[in-house]
Design a protein around this motif. Structure first.
Motif, short mmCIF file in Angstrom:
data_model
loop_
_atom_site.label_atom_id
_atom_site.label_comp_id
_atom_site.label_asym_id
_atom_site.label_seq_id
_atom_site.Cartn_x
_atom_site.Cartn_y
_atom_site.Cartn_z
N LEU A 108 14.59 48.27 -27.47
CA LEU A 108 14.87 49.55 -26.88
C LEU A 108 16.07 49.15 -25.91
O LEU A 108 17.18 50.00 -26.06
N VAL A 154 7.58 57.39 -17.42
CA VAL A 154 7.43 57.00 -15.98
C VAL A 154 7.62 57.95 -14.79
O VAL A 154 6.87 57.68 -13.82
N TYR A 189 10.15 46.34 -26.04
CA TYR A 189 11.10 46.84 -24.99
C TYR A 189 12.60 46.22 -25.10
O TYR A 189 13.47 46.80 -24.59
N PRO A 213 19.38 56.68 -7.60
CA PRO A 213 18.30 56.58 -8.92
C PRO A 213 19.13 56.31 -10.18
O PRO A 213 20.34 56.50 -10.23
N ARG A 214 18.25 56.20 -11.23
CA ARG A 214 18.76 55.74 -12.40
C ARG A 214 19.01 57.29 -13.19
O ARG A 214 17.98 58.00 -13.16
N LEU A 215 19.76 57.28 -14.16
CA LEU A 215 20.01 58.55 -14.97
C LEU A 215 19.01 58.31 -15.96
O LEU A 215 18.50 57.15 -16.47
N ARG A 216 18.63 59.22 -16.63
CA ARG A 216 17.87 59.21 -17.85
C ARG A 216 18.63 58.92 -19.08
O ARG A 216 20.03 59.28 -19.22
N PHE A 217 18.14 58.42 -20.09
CA PHE A 217 18.91 58.01 -21.34
C PHE A 217 20.00 59.15 -21.83
O PHE A 217 21.01 59.12 -22.23
N ARG A 264 24.71 51.07 -6.68
CA ARG A 264 23.45 50.69 -6.99
C ARG A 264 22.35 50.79 -6.00
O ARG A 264 21.24 51.20 -6.33
N GLU A 301 14.19 48.25 -14.99
CA GLU A 301 12.83 47.65 -14.68
C GLU A 301 11.61 48.46 -14.89
O GLU A 301 10.83 48.05 -15.53
N SER A 302 11.78 49.74 -14.34
CA SER A 302 10.67 50.26 -14.23
C SER A 302 10.26 51.08 -15.50
O SER A 302 9.21 51.55 -16.03
N GLU A 303 11.28 51.12 -16.75
CA GLU A 303 10.67 51.69 -17.78
C GLU A 303 10.57 50.40 -18.76
O GLU A 303 9.66 50.34 -19.67
N LEU A 304 11.62 49.62 -18.99
CA LEU A 304 11.52 48.61 -19.99
C LEU A 304 11.19 47.30 -19.47
O LEU A 304 11.47 46.27 -20.20
N VAL A 305 10.69 47.04 -18.25
CA VAL A 305 10.37 45.84 -17.92
C VAL A 305 11.73 45.09 -17.59
O VAL A 305 12.18 44.93 -16.66
N SER A 307 5.55 49.68 -13.81
CA SER A 307 5.53 51.19 -13.20
C SER A 307 4.31 51.59 -13.97
O SER A 307 4.33 52.98 -13.41
N LEU A 322 11.99 55.37 -10.35
CA LEU A 322 13.29 56.53 -11.08
C LEU A 322 14.54 55.58 -11.11
O LEU A 322 15.47 55.96 -11.37
N GLY A 323 14.23 54.26 -10.18
CA GLY A 323 15.34 53.39 -10.46
C GLY A 323 16.19 53.40 -8.98
O GLY A 323 16.99 52.82 -8.85
N ALA A 324 15.69 53.87 -7.81
CA ALA A 324 16.33 53.94 -6.61
C ALA A 324 15.39 52.97 -5.75
O ALA A 324 14.11 53.25 -5.66
N ARG A 345 19.81 50.87 -26.57
CA ARG A 345 20.26 51.63 -25.21
C ARG A 345 21.48 51.21 -24.86
O ARG A 345 22.54 51.95 -24.97
N PRO A 381 23.89 53.29 -11.27
CA PRO A 381 22.89 54.12 -11.75
C PRO A 381 22.96 54.34 -13.34
O PRO A 381 22.15 54.84 -13.95
#
Lengths: 375, 343
Positions: free
Chosen positions: B150, A360, B147, B306-310, B302, B229-233, A23, A127-129, B154, B222
């Protein structure tokens, strides 16, 4: 038990995000200092795709530098290509035929939409979508196909020439362009339903990464990022260049300054670009596409000695070219003011206090193109 | 056929040994097939959600693509980073399968067809579905990668949070069925004019919460933040490659089916369906159909959200799901008490 607000170095750790990370949009490296999942400090490290474009400009003729221009920003290369061409034209006093002026607006605006579409897709992917990414790329593909039919290339266009364009728009171009526009118009509603009405998307973006108006101005932030913070600054309106003065369009702004505002500004901007293209297609005059006086195999373009600054609105913001000529065939100095550089710098101020996931989202929301930051 | 094979094996190994061997063999065999099928299905679902065709080249409609991919993964070098905790690092991808396979043996496939019919089956299910996270955390911790840590952290927080609403929603079914035995829960379905009514009709809120809960427990979008992937590889499996990575991948899909089957048993009437009394082989078919319907819903979600934040994920569980599930449980208990009172 450490206090949740302690800045003690023992409570924190460093996470190197990038230069190879899904990202960071290319080769940005963020040195994040984290406490758990919370960001304490963020330090962007740039330079991984530095190619010395400014130095290259100094030892090439003005025409030889043309292919470099669109490689500064591979997503809106057309705009950068025309910016260089127009800067040189202005300094050399080369007249441009009406048809070329309007055609440049059409091509540049199509490129702007393609760039924003790409951003919508990549941002949602951050954002994961994953699905909107494919939708946006489908639309973008239609535009790239159209631009390819005019210029011969898909991303790194080199279609501008001093005094016009290197080839004319074919007679069928307006019809094909209108088809693409109709397809895009039909899509806005779909994006609204898939993205803007999605409660998870709203929760992830509203109130996140707020850039205040003053902060933006102090860092020299421009483009949709600045307009998302409520400043209606757009070079196309502020200092109209090319044929922009003759078209009607609005500068969409939002006052919130958060990630959602930046998203909305870009979406509305695409709709304005469609408006501009439609007007330009209606007004597209006939005549030559290239000033016949400006071409010739043996002709070597020399610019009068002096200094000149020329700015355009790229998809990412205020793109400026400072040209210093000593009267030779090559510039003495060319300085490029690229918007992403300033837009990236402001992140140091907004990152602290956010979560890793927000890092991100915020990073994605300013629409960075790293080769353009590094040049 | 199964009975005949069982008889043959029993002569050599004794009754217990034969059941164990046959059960493990059948479950593992089917789960392997299931993984191949589900990965293909996921790619097809995502493709059609995105107006693509998906895999089309290997086999009819790309149905053999996963086999080709698995052969590729098998042929890859297994990289173990130097600074890992070797034993834990190697054990994690194997251990992640154990609770899932145990779970699979508990689900009643048809009338009196479960490999292990435990009196308090549901309690074991709830425990086992939470144990998977230990393997995930082992992977994250032993990788010696920020990563991965984390992602592992999580995952633990997420599973702890989402187990509670899953348990509470399952309990409201138990209140109606008056048993913790999975077979008994399906057998005790309430009837309306003689037709069994799935618990999802009586407990729609619990069914929804259970579905959300198992989506979170399987780390699916989500709620896929442990491997965002976009945050933690790659999240907890960042350092895993080749077949070890594939094992995590397989575990995810196995988990989906098994938890889907548990959900089908609890809320969708398990093996019950038309004509199942005259044709008992329909039982497993109905159960699998229902389980795959749940899995399909998870895939659909899926590729839409989008993905929720933690922190949003945690507050969603603690501030919304748990109170609602608790309230639902209390309301169920009160209603049942009121119905039972006059009698």
């Amino acid at each position: 038990m450490p206090s949740p607000h302690s800045t003690d170095v023992l409570d924190t750790y460093t996470l190197n995000m990038g230069p190879q990370h899904p990202s960071t949009h290319g080769v940005l490296r963020m040195k994040l200092t984290l406490r758990g999942e919370e960001i304490v400090a963020a330090d962007p490290v740039i330079g991984y795709s530095h190619r010395a474009h400014e130095k290259m400009a100094e030892n090439r003729t003005y025409a030889q530098f043309l292919p470099n221009t669109s490689r500064q920003d591979y997503l809106s290369g057309m705009i950068y290509n025309f910016a260089w061409v127009e800067a040189v034209e202005k300094m050399a006093g080369i007249a441009v035929p009406e048809r070329a002026l309007v055609a440049r607006v059409i091509l540049a605006e199509f490129n702007r939409i393609a760039s924003h579409l790409m951003w919508v897709g990549a941002f949602l992917l951050d954002l994961g979508a994953a699905t909107p990414f494919l939708y946006a790329w489908d639309d973008r593909e239609a535009i790239l196909f159209l631009l390819e039919s005019v210029t011969g290339s898909r991303l790194t266009y080199c279609t501008g020439r001093f005094g016009g364009l290197n080839r004319d728009l074919d007679p069928a171009f307006p019809d094909r362009a209108r088809e693409v526009l109709a397809k895009l118009r039909a899509r806005w509603r779909e994006y609204e339903r898939l993205i803007e009405d999605n409660v998870i998307f709203i929760n992830r973006t509203k109130g996140v990464g707020v850039l205040s108006r003053d902060l933006c101005l102090s860092y020299g932030v421009t483009g949709p990022t600045l307009r998302g913070s409520g400043v209606p600054y757009d070079v196309r309106k502020a200092e109209p260049y090319g044929a922009y003065a003759r078209f009607e369009f609005e500068i969409p702004t939002r006052s919130e300054g958060d990630v959602f505002a930046r998203y909305m500004v870009r979406v509305l901007e695409m709709q304005q670009s469609v408006r501009i293209i439609e007007q330009a297609l209606d007004q597209l005059p006939g005549g030559p596409i290239l000033n016949p006086d400006s071409i010739g195999v043996k002709k070597r373009l020399k610019l009068p000695a002096g200094t000149q600054y020329y700015a355009v609105e790229s998809a990412r913001g205020h793109y400026g070219i400072l040209l210093v000529s000593e009267g030779g065939t090559e510039p003495y100095r060319a300085k490029f003011r690229t918007p992403s550089y300033a837009n990236l710098a402001v992140l140091t101020d907004v990152m602290p206090g956010n979560m890793v996931a927000d890092a991100v989202a915020v990073l994605g929301s300013v629409d960075l193109v790293l080769p353009e930051v590094d040049r | 056929v199964i009975a005949a094979v069982h008889g043959l094996l029993a002569r050599v190994l004794g009754d217990f040994g034969a059941t164990l061997l046959l059960g493990v063999g059948l479950i593992l065999g089917y789960l392997t097939f299931n993984v191949l099928f589900l990965i293909w299905l996921e790619r097809k679902v995502s493709a059609h959600a995105q107006r693509r065709l998906g895999p089309m080249e290997v086999g009819p409609h790309g149905s053999l693509q996963t086999i080709a991919d698995m052969l590729k993964l098998l042929s890859k070098q297994l990289v173990t980073p130097v600074a890992t905790d070797h034993f834990t690092f190697l054990m994690a991808p194997i251990l992640i399968f154990v609770p899932t396979i145990c779970l699979a043996s508990l689900v009643p496939l048809g009338d009196a067809q479960a490999f292990a019919n435990m009196p308090n089956g549901l309690a074991v299910v709830v425990v086992l579905s939470g144990v998977t996270v230990i393997a995930v955390f082992m992977a994250g911790w032993s990788s010696n990668n920020k990563y991965a840590v984390l992602g592992g952290m999580r995952s633990v927080a997420q599973v702890v949070a989402y187990e509670i609403p899953v348990l509470l929603s399952a309990l409201s079914v138990v209140l109606i069925a008056q048993t913790l035995n999975l077979w008994g829960i399906v057998e005790g379905l309430p009837r309306w004019h003689g037709i069994p009514v799935p618990y999802a009709v009586l407990e729609p809120v619990a069914a929804l919460i259970f579905f959300i809960g198992i989506t979170a427990e399987t780390n699916r979008a989500p709620f896929d933040i442990p491997e965002a992937e976009s945050e933690l590889v790659g999240g907890f499996h960042t350092e895993y490659s080749g077949m070890r990575f594939a094992l995590f991948f397989f575990a995810e899909y196995t988990n989906m089916l098994v938890l889907g089957a548990v959900g089908a048993t609890l809320f969708l009437g398990g093996w019950k369906g038309p004509f199942v009394h005259s044709l008992p082989w329909l039982g497993p078919v109905y159960l699998l159909l229902k389980a795959y319907a749940v899995v399909f819903l998870m895939m659909w979600a899926r590729w839409t959200f989008p993905r929720l934040r933690f922190d949003q994920l945690m507050s969603f569980a603690w501030k919304l799901l748990i109170p609602v599930a608790l309230l639902n449980l209390v309301v169920t208990a009160v209603v049942l008490a009121l119905i039972a009172a006059p009698a």
